[in-house]
Scaffold this motif. Structure first.
Motif, PDB file in Angstrom:
ATOM      1  N   SER A 113      73.645   7.357  18.100  1.00 53.35           N
ATOM      2  CA  SER A 113      75.061   7.459  17.739  1.00 53.35           C
ATOM      3  C   SER A 113      75.351   6.965  16.330  1.00 53.35           C
ATOM      4  CB  SER A 113      75.924   6.679  18.736  1.00 53.35           C
ATOM      5  OG  SER A 113      75.838   7.251  20.015  1.00 53.35           O
TER       6      SER A 113
ATOM      7  N   SER B 261      78.042   9.574  14.993  1.00 54.32           N
ATOM      8  CA  SER B 261      79.458   9.372  14.662  1.00 54.32           C
ATOM      9  C   SER B 261      79.800   7.968  14.201  1.00 54.32           C
ATOM     10  CB  SER B 261      80.329   9.690  15.885  1.00 54.32           C
ATOM     11  OG  SER B 261      80.094   8.746  16.935  1.00 54.32           O
TER      12      SER B 261
ATOM     13  N   PRO C  46      79.791   9.684  20.294  1.00 50.49           N
ATOM     14  CA  PRO C  46      79.054  10.911  19.990  1.00 50.49           C
ATOM     15  C   PRO C  46      77.898  10.660  19.026  1.00 50.49           C
ATOM     16  CG  PRO C  46      81.431  11.262  19.795  1.00 50.49           C
ATOM     17  CD  PRO C  46      81.218   9.780  19.926  1.00 50.49           C
ATOM     18  N   ARG C  47      76.929  11.561  19.096  1.00 51.44           N
ATOM     19  CA  ARG C  47      75.757  11.476  18.242  1.00 51.44           C
ATOM     20  C   ARG C  47      76.163  11.464  16.758  1.00 51.44           C
ATOM     21  NH1 ARG C  47      70.203  14.299  18.890  1.00 51.44           N
ATOM     22  NH2 ARG C  47      69.306  14.091  16.813  1.00 51.44           N
TER      23      ARG C  47
END
Length: 456
Positions: free
Chosen positions: A346, A274, A271-272
């Motif tokens: 990410s 993360s 995820p972006r």
């Protein structure tokens, strides 16, 4: 008549790269540049450097460390440099250079240039904040600061006041760490004698990060000082897709357990914002015990991470960590494509030693820090990041003791969940979206004007 500038690099990759970029900047301004390098670094020069017009290299003998006068290899290096300058002075096709820009790490070369009436500009491959803080700590004799006490620095903001934790350091560092320990009363920064006699100073930084500290150093030393950075390779000013292509074409192929493509594929699956990126560069690292504490913290933290494990440090970490963290962690041995990782959408945080090159790279790509400095300028680079531009947290306030798993895990959680800090990092990143900073272009113009007047 053609104008020429010598640029003399220090003895590590982190010193060579800024000097290469500086030469490129001078080449674009129609200066001829001669990059003087220790022979040990010849293989580290990218092939693209030789394609720049008006650039050449000259080798001198390498020593395994910065050069004490008693080192036979340094004596040979001095002879190499003097012989080169002597042969040039006898050749009418080689007019006298405008100046020599000397990495402070090899300040011993100044005396040789002076024999041939070549003025010297001292180059700091780190930022002006670290130099300013080291200078202030010496001048204010900060070694007697007590716990809970702060010491204001005239001319610098309150948040940069010296504290007890700024001075406390481990009394020893791992084998890659070099000289360590807290400063002793009267200790001057090691670079002070290396810059004495220079006509000006250059810093690998820019006004957006360091303008106040550049001015402080100019005022304190009493000679012009310019921020001529950020002296980063070209790929740091490109988009992610361009970064991949650029690395495929020009990046030196280095030993690594992962290819660039594998790293990008892994990052694409997360995820972006993360991913925590963990890397300590090539020269320093945590102690054996701290490696195990870090491994435990990464295993217990829930988020994804990339950990770059330095050569020689594999034995410090649990051998089955890869299996225990599975696809949540990507453990890279030896070299990693740092520009690609920091620029990926990410990546949301960087656990870093705050070496200056890594610090600049993360700032340019908008990634906030969990700062774990280990030696030298890294302590005050961390202070710049945490106290002044406010895009980072410290892993612990007391770096004189072993950093514990609980501190690391808590720091990771705070860093990765701090949306305000991520926003500040993104706002700062915008300043570098147009590429090389405008203030540094102006600084190079000011240097050109200065050196032209100085030698006429």
């Amino acid at each position: 008549m053609e104008r020429e500038i010598f640029v003399v690099t220090g003895y590590w990759q982190g010193h060579l790269q800024p000097c290469i970029e500086l030469c490129k900047n001078f080449s674009s301004r129609n200066y001829h540049t001669t990059l003087i390098i220790p022979s040990i670094l010849v293989s580290a020069i990218p092939p693209s450097f030789t394609q720049y017009p008006r650039t050449r290299t000259t080798q001198i003998t390498s020593s395994g460390r910065p050069m004490p006068p008693s080192d036979p290899l340094s004596q040979q290096a001095a002879k190499d440099l003097e012989a080169n300058l002597a042969s040039r002075s006898e050749n009418p096709d080689f007019p006298a250079p405008l100046c020599a820009i000397v990495d402070f790490q090899v300040g011993w070369t100044k005396a040789i240039f002076w024999k041939f009436n070549i003025p010297v500009v001292s180059l700091f491959t780190f930022g002006a904040c670290a130099a300013a803080m080291e200078w202030a700590a010496w001048k204010l004799d900060a070694t007697d600061i007590k716990p809970g006490e702060t010491r204001l620095i005239p001319g610098l903001p309150e948040e940069m006041a010296l504290t007890y934790s700024d001075i406390r350091r481990k009394s020893s560092v791992p084998s890659r760490g070099g000289r360590g320990g807290p400063p002793k009363p009267g200790d001057k920064p090691p670079w002070v004698p290396e810059i004495e006699g220079s006509i000006a100073l250059m810093f690998n930084t820019c006004d957006d990060l360091d303008g106040l500290f550049i001015k402080y150093m100019a005022d304190q030393i009493g000679i012009p000082a310019w921020g001529v950075g950020l002296l980063l390779p070209e790929q740091h000013w490109k988009s992610t897709s361009s970064l991949v292509r650029h690395c495929e074409i020009t990046e030196q192929k280095r030993q690594s357990s992962c290819s660039e493509e594998e790293v990008i594929q892994w990052l694409d699956s997360k995820p972006r914002g993360s991913v925590l990126y963990v890397a300590f560069g090539s020269e320093v690292g945590p102690t054996r015990e701290e490696y195990r504490e870090l491994a435990g913290a990464l295993e217990e933290s829930p988020g994804p991470f990339i950990w770059v494990v330095q050569p020689g440090s594999e034995e410090y970490m649990p051998h089955d960590l890869d299996n225990r963290v599975s696809n949540r962690g990507l453990i890279i041995h030896a070299w990693a494509p740092q520009a690609l990782i920091l620029n990926h959408i990410s990546t949301g945080g960087f656990l870093s030693h705050c070496g200056w090159n890594s610090t600049m790279e993360a700032i340019v790509h908008g990634v906030p820090f969990l700062a774990w400095p280990i030696r030298g300028d890294q302590y005050f680079n961390a202070k710049l990041v945490v106290n002044y531009i406010k895009v980072g947290l410290r892993v612990t306030d007391d770096l004189s003791e072993t950093v514990k798993k609980g501190d690391i895990a808590e720091g990771i959680e705070r860093l990765m969940s701090d949306e305000e800090m991520k926003t500040r990092a993104a706002i700062l990143q915008v300043k570098f979206e147009q590429g090389f900073p405008a203030s540094s272009v102006a600084a190079l113009n000011a240097f050109s004007d200065f050196i032209s007047r100085k030698v006429t």
